[in-house]
Design an enzyme around this catalytic site. Structure first.
Site, PDB file in Angstrom:
ATOM      1  N   GLY A   9       0.838  -1.210   0.000  1.00  0.00           N
ATOM      2  CA  GLY A   9       0.000   0.000   0.000  1.00  0.00           C
ATOM      3  C   GLY A   9       0.864   1.247   0.000  1.00  0.00           C
ATOM      4  O   GLY A   9       0.519   2.276   0.595  1.00  0.00           O
ATOM      5  N   ASP A  35       1.940  -1.835  -4.423  1.00  0.00           N
ATOM      6  CA  ASP A  35       0.557  -1.351  -4.329  1.00  0.00           C
ATOM      7  C   ASP A  35      -0.259  -2.150  -5.345  1.00  0.00           C
ATOM      8  O   ASP A  35       0.293  -2.896  -6.156  1.00  0.00           O
ATOM      9  CB  ASP A  35       0.477   0.158  -4.616  1.00  0.00           C
ATOM     10  CG  ASP A  35      -0.708   0.821  -3.914  1.00  0.00           C
ATOM     11  OD1 ASP A  35      -0.507   1.553  -2.929  1.00  0.00           O
ATOM     12  OD2 ASP A  35      -1.864   0.597  -4.366  1.00  0.00           O
ATOM     13  N   TYR A 143     -14.649   0.546   9.714  1.00  0.00           N
ATOM     14  CA  TYR A 143     -13.199   0.774   9.767  1.00  0.00           C
ATOM     15  C   TYR A 143     -12.686   0.615  11.196  1.00  0.00           C
ATOM     16  O   TYR A 143     -11.702  -0.087  11.443  1.00  0.00           O
ATOM     17  CB  TYR A 143     -12.942   2.187   9.246  1.00  0.00           C
ATOM     18  CG  TYR A 143     -11.511   2.677   9.345  1.00  0.00           C
ATOM     19  CD1 TYR A 143     -10.517   2.134   8.542  1.00  0.00           C
ATOM     20  CD2 TYR A 143     -11.178   3.729  10.209  1.00  0.00           C
ATOM     21  CE1 TYR A 143      -9.218   2.623   8.605  1.00  0.00           C
ATOM     22  CE2 TYR A 143      -9.888   4.217  10.266  1.00  0.00           C
ATOM     23  CZ  TYR A 143      -8.909   3.664   9.466  1.00  0.00           C
ATOM     24  OH  TYR A 143      -7.624   4.146   9.535  1.00  0.00           O
ATOM     25  N   LYS A 147     -10.026  -2.117  12.842  1.00  0.00           N
ATOM     26  CA  LYS A 147      -8.797  -1.739  13.549  1.00  0.00           C
ATOM     27  C   LYS A 147      -8.788  -2.326  14.962  1.00  0.00           C
ATOM     28  O   LYS A 147      -7.759  -2.801  15.446  1.00  0.00           O
ATOM     29  CB  LYS A 147      -8.660  -0.217  13.601  1.00  0.00           C
ATOM     30  CG  LYS A 147      -8.400   0.425  12.242  1.00  0.00           C
ATOM     31  CD  LYS A 147      -7.078  -0.020  11.632  1.00  0.00           C
ATOM     32  CE  LYS A 147      -6.753   0.712  10.337  1.00  0.00           C
ATOM     33  NZ  LYS A 147      -5.553   0.189   9.667  1.00  0.00           N
TER      34      LYS A 147
HETATM   35  N1  LIG Z   1      -4.095   8.872   6.783  1.00  0.00           N
HETATM   36  C1  LIG Z   1      -4.598   8.912   8.007  1.00  0.00           C
HETATM   37  O1  LIG Z   1      -5.001   9.985   8.488  1.00  0.00           O
HETATM   38  C2  LIG Z   1      -4.651   7.656   8.850  1.00  0.00           C
HETATM   39  C3  LIG Z   1      -5.100   7.751  10.180  1.00  0.00           C
HETATM   40  C4  LIG Z   1      -5.187   6.596  10.949  1.00  0.00           C
HETATM   41  C5  LIG Z   1      -4.749   5.373  10.417  1.00  0.00           C
HETATM   42  N2  LIG Z   1      -4.311   5.316   9.129  1.00  0.00           N
HETATM   43  C6  LIG Z   1      -3.908   3.995   8.606  1.00  0.00           C
HETATM   44  O2  LIG Z   1      -2.651   4.062   7.958  1.00  0.00           O
HETATM   45  C7  LIG Z   1      -2.621   3.158   6.839  1.00  0.00           C
HETATM   46  C8  LIG Z   1      -2.258   3.926   5.591  1.00  0.00           C
HETATM   47  O3  LIG Z   1      -3.227   4.955   5.414  1.00  0.00           O
HETATM   48  P1  LIG Z   1      -3.176   5.959   4.182  1.00  0.00           P
HETATM   49  O4  LIG Z   1      -3.798   7.227   4.660  1.00  0.00           O
HETATM   50  O5  LIG Z   1      -1.841   5.995   3.574  1.00  0.00           O
HETATM   51  O6  LIG Z   1      -4.228   5.236   3.211  1.00  0.00           O
HETATM   52  P2  LIG Z   1      -4.492   5.526   1.659  1.00  0.00           P
HETATM   53  O7  LIG Z   1      -5.913   5.199   1.385  1.00  0.00           O
HETATM   54  O8  LIG Z   1      -3.982   6.863   1.270  1.00  0.00           O
HETATM   55  O9  LIG Z   1      -3.555   4.431   0.971  1.00  0.00           O
HETATM   56  C9  LIG Z   1      -3.846   3.062   0.979  1.00  0.00           C
HETATM   57  C10 LIG Z   1      -3.109   2.422  -0.189  1.00  0.00           C
HETATM   58  O10 LIG Z   1      -3.461   1.041  -0.212  1.00  0.00           O
HETATM   59  C11 LIG Z   1      -3.623   0.670  -1.569  1.00  0.00           C
HETATM   60  N3  LIG Z   1      -4.466  -0.517  -1.660  1.00  0.00           N
HETATM   61  C12 LIG Z   1      -5.817  -0.595  -1.614  1.00  0.00           C
HETATM   62  N4  LIG Z   1      -6.211  -1.865  -1.777  1.00  0.00           N
HETATM   63  C13 LIG Z   1      -5.086  -2.607  -1.926  1.00  0.00           C
HETATM   64  C14 LIG Z   1      -4.828  -3.976  -2.130  1.00  0.00           C
HETATM   65  N5  LIG Z   1      -5.827  -4.872  -2.223  1.00  0.00           N
HETATM   66  N6  LIG Z   1      -3.555  -4.384  -2.225  1.00  0.00           N
HETATM   67  C15 LIG Z   1      -2.527  -3.500  -2.148  1.00  0.00           C
HETATM   68  N7  LIG Z   1      -2.702  -2.179  -1.957  1.00  0.00           N
HETATM   69  C16 LIG Z   1      -3.973  -1.745  -1.857  1.00  0.00           C
HETATM   70  C17 LIG Z   1      -4.250   1.877  -2.253  1.00  0.00           C
HETATM   71  O11 LIG Z   1      -4.043   1.844  -3.665  1.00  0.00           O
HETATM   72  C18 LIG Z   1      -3.502   3.022  -1.560  1.00  0.00           C
HETATM   73  O12 LIG Z   1      -2.354   3.389  -2.295  1.00  0.00           O
HETATM   74  C19 LIG Z   1      -4.003   2.495   6.814  1.00  0.00           C
HETATM   75  O13 LIG Z   1      -3.961   1.274   7.518  1.00  0.00           O
HETATM   76  C20 LIG Z   1      -4.877   3.468   7.564  1.00  0.00           C
HETATM   77  O14 LIG Z   1      -5.965   2.814   8.141  1.00  0.00           O
HETATM   78  C21 LIG Z   1      -4.265   6.413   8.337  1.00  0.00           C
END
Ligand SMILES: NC(=O)c1ccc[n+]([C@@H]2O[C@H](COP(=O)([O-])OP(=O)(O)OC[C@H]3O[C@@H](n4cnc5c(N)ncnc54)[C@H](O)[C@@H]3O)[C@@H](O)[C@H]2O)c1
Length: 317
Positions: A9, A35, A143, A147
């Protein structure tokens, strides 16, 4: 010897910047970005990249074997707002990808796992101010449920199988490089882009919605710090509370107005308001600060200054 790392990802909001930082630390060729698609071409072209579906156990396993991977950062997930639209897809991706990586570690194929949790594990019955590390977790979003359950499994795999899995509950992450991927705190990124592009912004959260947030540099620092800490310092194997700043849409707008006086904000709450209302306003992260010396650097003022400087460069050249 440097770690050999796989990021799953990697094209997302956090993965993009995490990849760059881990390559600085471990060397470009020791960090494989992956990804489901190649939508971030700059990242794809910046070093080793593979297309990998986080739901495909054999594909992850083969990638780890073929590249001698010892550490996996699992960043693929469906986030809070998107998860409410596609609940079963969120459950499927968020849970199965975690099991795949935990099972690879259990089988000895990899040695260390980073998996992010979120403030979404909390719910309306959680104490909202200075939410403690150990507290009521009754999330109301799909979600949040993924988690919370994920945290339980991480702790279980550590206790039963000795899997070295480390996790932090990220608050809303604010950054200028990649756009956020469908979360409830996305407004706090969009507002800066719109301030530069349009001079105005309509917030999908109401003006007094106070939520825990963090600038990306601090989130990346927390991620690399917890992974570098000696295993004996990691007392929490579910997920650590992590905090930096809390603010409302009105407060972030005021910090922008201090630099762009003509900036104008209006409010039109949508379905994300209910999600935000179920989350805490501020987080007690003293356990992370004690265990592995976590500390943040950016406050609202310094973050706003950095966001506006970088986005002016992006849009105005
Ligand atoms: N951004 C935030 O504010 C935030 C806050 C709390 C937790 N998180 C956690 O951090 C992690 C990353 O978050 P983010 O903001 O970068 O998310 P994002 O949605 O920006 O990125 C997720 C990535 O996963 C990829 N993806 C989706 N399905 C996939 C699959 N089947 N196989 C491989 N890749 C796949 C997408 O193409 C994307 O590039 C997540 O677990 C999210 O829950 C993020």
């Amino acid at each position: 010897m440097s770690s050999k790392i796989l990021i799953i990802g990697a094209c997302g909001q956090i993965g993009t910047e995490l990849t760059t930082k881990l390559r600085e630390i471990h060397g470009v060729n020791n960090v494989i970005a992956s990804d489901i698609n190649t939508r971030k071409l700059d990242l794809v072209n910046a070093g080793p990249f593979v297309i990998l579906d986080a739901k495909n156990f054999n594909a992850i396993k083969d990638c780890c074997i073929n590249n001698n991977i010892d550490t996996v950062y699992l960043m693929a997930a469906l986030l809070s707002a998107t998860g409410e639209k596609y609940p079963m897809e969120a459950w499927d991706l968020n849970m199965n990808s975690l099991f795949h990586v935990l099972n690879l570690a259990k089988g000895g194929q990899i040695k260390k796992v980073f998996w992010p949790s979120s403030i979404a594990v909390f719910g309306p019955t959680t104490p909202s101010l200075n939410t403690p590390q150990h507290t009521i977790c009754e999330p109301t979003t799909v979600y949040g449920i993924t988690k919370q359950v994920g945290e339980r499994w991480c702790e279980y795999y550590y206790n039963k199988y000795g899997v070295d899995v480390r996790s932090i509950r990220y608050p809303g992450i604010i950054s200028y490089k990649a756009m956020p991927g469908g979360g409830t705190t996305d407004y706090a990124v969009e507002i800066y882009h719109q301030a530069i592009k349009e001079g105005k912004y309509t917030s999908f959260l109401s003006k007094n919605t106070n939520l825990p947030m963090m600038f990306m540099d601090d989130a990346i620092k927390a991620t690399t710090d917890i992974m570098a800490a000696p295993a004996k310092n990691i007392s929490i194997r579910s997920s650590y509370n992590l905090a930096a700043i809390s603010f409302t849409p009105e407060e972030i707008a005021n910090s922008i107005k201090a630099e762009i006086p003509e900036f104008n904000i209006s409010y039109k709450p949508d379905f994300r308001q209910a999600i935000a209302d179920s989350w805490p306003a501020s987080i007690d992260d003293s356990v992370a600060r004690n265990d592995w010396n976590w500390s943040h650097e950016f406050d609202l003022k310094t973050m706003t200054a950095e966001m506006l400087t970088q986005l002016r460069k992006k849009y105005n050249g």
